[in-house]
Enzyme design. Structure first.
Site, PDB file in Angstrom:
ATOM      1  N   HIS A   1       0.861  -1.186   0.000  1.00 19.35           N
ATOM      2  CA  HIS A   1       0.000   0.000   0.000  1.00 19.35           C
ATOM      3  C   HIS A   1       0.898   1.237   0.000  1.00 19.35           C
ATOM      4  O   HIS A   1       1.285   1.760   1.037  1.00 19.35           O
ATOM      5  CB  HIS A   1      -0.898  -0.007   1.239  1.00 19.35           C
TER       6      HIS A   1
ATOM      7  N   ASP B   1      -1.821 -10.148   1.152  1.00 18.20           N
ATOM      8  CA  ASP B   1      -1.027  -9.226   0.332  1.00 18.20           C
ATOM      9  C   ASP B   1      -1.977  -8.488  -0.603  1.00 18.20           C
ATOM     10  O   ASP B   1      -2.181  -8.874  -1.755  1.00 18.20           O
ATOM     11  CB  ASP B   1       0.019 -10.022  -0.451  1.00 18.20           C
TER      12      ASP B   1
ATOM     13  N   GLU C   1       0.794  -1.692   4.510  1.00 14.72           N
ATOM     14  CA  GLU C   1       1.362  -0.341   4.481  1.00 14.72           C
ATOM     15  C   GLU C   1       2.594  -0.240   5.381  1.00 14.72           C
ATOM     16  O   GLU C   1       2.562  -0.631   6.538  1.00 14.72           O
ATOM     17  CB  GLU C   1       0.334   0.707   4.920  1.00 14.72           C
TER      18      GLU C   1
END
Length: 614
Positions: A490, A538, A547
């Site tokens: 992310h 994932d 993230e």
């Protein structure tokens, strides 16, 4: 072959079974006992014959002693001896083989290349830089960005780091990150030298400390009206740069590379009542000044800024002191990301680091000496040691914190993103074990629970090994490390192609929702990590899994360098077996002749373990 046994042979003897019962004479030879045999000599012709007569050897026996050694069959005896010798040699060979084979102990050692992991973890910070990037940047998919930051306030706020996968620059986690990275350099300076990463980490620290110096604008001495003076103080801290307002597009709802940003980026402004933010920045400037102590000009600038800000923050009426996220104008927008839970620990944290610079007499704090400080300090410092022991015990036992089935400690199970807390705990436990090793202590205790240095080191290594791939998912949670790692991170810059085209916010949505892996590898980024059951998804659209952030990676770097095997360079006499600099932080302190070390573990451990990161 054994020599023949000589006797006066008779037919009866040749046909009947004979039992030989032997004793040992003064020369150490086997002799028959209670038998008509005159002698027996067994020679397997394995060893060279000695030139020394047996009779010349001193005997360990004062007289013949019966051992009741019964030899019924010479052939069986021979086989027995051969087999025994073979087994002994086989066991010795096996022990030697096992000694030289590589070991894979998840808790006591690591087969991972920690040098490679440290280099990658530091490289992540290159991808997070904002402002005018150096021409020799190692990250090919990043360029200059955020060049208008601060214009709305009339103050230059270009630079710093983007916090995570978005394009917001938060001051609080930036200051924390710089403090932690600086701390690792101070404690493990020689390790960075040995692996060739000292200049790399110092460049990252300076990039952050340069930005932090911009965040503080001290009061202007003038004859202006009270409103102007208050405005100067109100402008002393910037909460964060980046928009989270209700504009059509902002740093939250726009999936766009920072190089392509065109929306407004307002600045949040605080004053000296934001005690936690002030304290965190003071700590960062003070710690960085120790990293750059040889550059007296720059180090002095950092200390001067830290001193002034600490004076202002501590001069505030205690009833007005508080956390920066309680003020809407200061940290209201940051509240949803980093909601601060208190400010006292940050002020003590700031005072501790200022005290380490020996430039600020009023920054008194708790100290633990590596030599007995004597009366009356010993009794006063005991509670600090006790609290540190309690924290270490909380890591090692299951009384307070649980682990995932795969062994990852869950320090904040309801928070998510567990790896950042596990990495920090790994660093603190290894650092404290190094402190205890300097003290020549074998461990510690809390209540009825005892722990050893090996237990601390084992726990520390187990968490890093988990992060680097020894987990039920068989996946490294550091991008680029190992054969399997997250590929849908992310992160805006990593997910949008670096192809010379400018992409709008609308264009960016295509990349956010793309089912293709990220086109750019965000090398060294540690993602949020698995859930409480070791499960990991994932998925770019699930930031709680994928993230990364600068504060998380700072903890990872700290744990990795602490666990990295020295060896200490000969040029540094202060570096001991664990690779820690025995003076480190307190090179500048001379207030107590017996002072060798001040343990930050009490203050730092609670501060690091309880950070309310997003």
């Amino acid at each position: 072959m054994p020599e023949s046994i000589h006797s006066s042979s008779t037919p009866d003897m040749d046909c009947s079974s004979v039992t030989f019962v032997h004793s040992i004479n003064e020369a150490g030879r086997l002799l028959p006992s209670a038998s008509r045999w005159n002698s027996i000599a067994i020679d397997y012709n394995v060893l060279p014959r000695s030139s020394i007569a047996y009779d010349s050897l001193p005997s360990v026996y004062s007289k013949s002693v019966e051992f009741n050694l019964v030899v019924r069959d010479k052939t069986h005896l021979k086989r027995f001896v051969y087999i025994s010798v073979f087994l002994v040699l086989a066991i010795v060979a096996l022990v030697v083989l096992l000694h030289f084979l590589p070991h894979k102990h998840g808790h006591h050692g690591s087969s991972k290349n920690l040098t490679h992991a440290i280099n990658q973890a530091l490289t992540f910070f290159e991808a997070q830089k904002s402002g005018y990037l150096p021409k020799n940047s190692s990250v090919s998919f990043r360029g200059d960005s955020g060049l208008q930051d601060g214009n709305s306030s009339g103050h230059n706020l270009v630079g710093g780091f983007y916090d995570s996968g978005n394009n917001i620059k938060f001051s609080f986690p930036t200051a924390y990150t710089i403090t932690l990275l600086s701390w690792t350099v101070i404690e493990y300076h020689q390790k960075y030298v040995d692996i060739g990463e000292l200049e790399h980490v110092k460049d990252i620290i300076k990039w952050g400390s340069d930005y932090l110096l911009k965040l503080f604008i001290p009061p202007i001495k003038s004859t202006s009206s009270s409103t102007t003076i208050l405005y100067s103080q109100a402008s002393c801290l910037k909460g964060f740069v980046g928009s989270t307002s209700n504009d059509a597009f902002n740093d939250v709802n726009c999936w766009q590379r920072p190089e392509d940003m065109s929306y407004l980026r307002p600045v949040s402004i605080c004053n000296s009542t934001a005690s936690d933010l002030a304290g965190e920045i003071v700590a960062a400037l003070s710690a960085a000044s120790l990293v750059f102590r040889e550059d007296t000009g720059y180090s002095g600038e950092l200390i001067k800024g830290a001193e002034k800000l600490f004076e202002l923050a501590t001069a505030v009426d205690p009833r007005m002191q508080g956390t920066y996220t309680t003020s809407d104008a200061c940290g209201g927008q940051a509240r949803q990301f980093y909601n601060s839970s208190g400010f006292e620990d940050e002020l003590v944290w700031a005072g501790t680091w200022l005290n380490a610079t020996e430039k600020f007499a009023s920054a008194e704090t708790e100290e633990i000496f590596f030599l007995d400080p004597g009366y009356p300090y010993a009794a006063a410092l005991q509670p600090s040691t006790t609290r540190t022991d309690l924290l270490m015990c909380s890591y090692l036992s299951n009384y307070i914190f649980n682990n995932t089935p795969g062994g990852l400690i869950l320090l904040r199970p309801d928070h998510g993103k567990p790896l950042q807390f596990a990495a920090t705990a790994s660093f603190l436990s290894k650092l404290y074990s190094d402190y205890l090793d300097l003290l020549r202590r074998s461990g510690g205790s809390c209540g009825g629970y005892n722990y050893t240095l090996e237990m601390l080191q084992s726990f520390s290594m187990s968490q890093v090994n988990y992060i680097l791939g020894d987990n039920p998912m068989k996946m490294s949670y550091v991008v680029g490390f190992g054969d399997s790692y997250p590929i849908y991170v992310h992160h805006r810059s990593a997910s949008i192609p670096w192809d010379g085209h400018q992409y709008s916010c609308e264009d960016g949505d295509k990349w956010l929702h793309s089912e293709d892996p990220n086109p750019n590898t965000l090398l060294g980024a540690m993602v949020g990590g698995p859930d409480q059951h070791d499960k990991f998804l994932d998925d770019r659209k699930k930031p709680w899994f994928t993230e990364p952030s600068i504060s998380s990676n700072a903890g990872l770097v700290a744990a990795l360098i602490a666990l990295h095997d020295p060896p200490c360079g000969s040029s540094n006499s202060n570096c001991v077996g664990s690779g820690i600099d025995k003076m480190g932080i307190f090179t500048n302190i001379h207030s107590f002749p017996s002072l060798l070390k001040v343990s930050h573990s009490v203050l730092t451990a609670n501060n690091l373990a309880n950070k309310s990161w997003k």
